[in-house]
Scaffold this active site. Structure first.
Site, short mmCIF file in Angstrom:
data_model
loop_
_atom_site.label_atom_id
_atom_site.label_comp_id
_atom_site.label_asym_id
_atom_site.label_seq_id
_atom_site.Cartn_x
_atom_site.Cartn_y
_atom_site.Cartn_z
CD GLU A 15 72.18 -76.30 65.46
OE1 GLU A 15 71.68 -77.11 66.26
OE2 GLU A 15 71.79 -76.19 64.28
CG ASN A 160 71.13 -78.66 60.30
OD1 ASN A 160 71.63 -78.56 61.40
ND2 ASN A 160 71.15 -77.66 59.43
CG ASP A 208 69.14 -75.50 61.91
OD1 ASP A 208 69.80 -76.51 62.16
OD2 ASP A 208 69.63 -74.36 61.91
#
Length: 297
Positions: A15, A160, A208
């Site tokens: 991420e 997110n 996302d």
């Protein structure tokens, strides 16, 4: 567009790619692996640092080191002896808490630094329960060292992607289960008039992470959609990058000219993940990114 593997890795939940201009390298995390990674595309040099707990994001600090959105709050990593570029990652930099706010079953998730140098940090519950997460603004510390923390969106599910328009007048935000990218006007550093910007179709996956380019277009990684999409400032879909992996998580421009699009990916929850799932991908010369701002606290 050509998709390449920048770093072959088996991150459970890669991420938060972030280009660190001072160190000329990319910072990204493996949330579930509790690791902060760095990658210098010019030399190929990498570092990996274990964190105290799950880490949702790590961003450069103006004074050196990193600020990290961890499971129980926001932590600071000071530059260690001989640290490359002042990040301290992989070099034993000292750790301290900026603040702690632990809650059972909740952790930090994505984060971003606004043009004014404030950190925006999101949280979520492990079970992704609606209303279990939040989004907060952590203002830089004043002369006395104090910080100002404001909970801006108190009841979200999976906080997110975050990004700002080139002039800083708009903020984009994703609460993934809504399948929307929202947009807000920015007044005095805070978002107002939140409204839908783009809605992802039911079979397109979940939005996302995101990044905004120099033309004000919004690039969105689609979890379970296997794509990164570019939306024009008025919301029209302009480009689709098909990926070999099912679960891209976030994207950011990096490299010397900010023209290469880096994409983090995940393996978690997949029965037969693609060999590149969990790797850091790159699309060379994909567009023109915006310079990032380090956290000024």
């Amino acid at each position: 567009m050509r998709v390449e593997a920048a770093v072959r890795e088996q991150a459970a939940l890669g991420e938060g790619p972030t280009w660190d201009t001072a160190a000329r390298r990319l910072i990204w995390v493996d949330i579930l692996g509790s690791r902060i990674h760095t990658y210098d595309p010019a030399s190929g040099r990498r570092t990996v640092m274990a964190t105290e707990q799950h880490v949702g994001a790590a961003k450069p600090r103006a004074g050196g080191g990193l600020v990290a959105n961890l499971r129980d709050g926001i932590g600071l990593y000071e530059p260690g002896p001989g640290a490359d570029g002042g990040t301290g990652t992989g070099h034993g930099g000292a750790f301290s808490w900026l603040f702690r706010d632990p809650a059972p079953g909740r952790r930090g998730n994505d984060a971003a630094v606004a043009p004014d140098g404030a950190l925006w940090a999101g949280t979520m519950r492990d079970d992704e329960a609606s209303g279990g997460g939040s989004l907060s603004r952590i203002a830089p510390a004043g002369t006395g060292g104090e910080i100002s923390r404001t909970v801006v969106f108190p009841e979200v599910a999976v906080s997110n992607g975050l990004g700002w328009s080139p002039d800083g007048s708009l903020m984009y935000y994703i609460d993934s289960p809504t399948r929307r990218v929202d947009v807000c006007r920015v007044e005095d550093g805070l978002p107002v008039d939140r409204r839908p910007f783009v809605t992802i179709e039911p079979h397109g996956g979940f939005p996302d992470g995101l990044t905004v380019d120099a033309e004000g277009a919004v690039w969105v990684a689609l979890w379970d959609g296997g794509q990164v999409r570019r939306y024009a400032p008025h919301g029209a879909l302009e480009r689709v990058i098909e990926l070999p992996v099912r679960r891209p998580t976030a994207c950011a421009f990096g490299g010397e000219q900010l023209r290469d699009l880096y994409i983090t990916t995940a393996r978690t929850g997949l029965h037969q993940p693609h060999p590149l799932s969990g790797s850091l991908l790159v699309v060379p010369d994909a567009g023109q990114g915006l310079p990032g701002t380090p956290y000024r606290g």
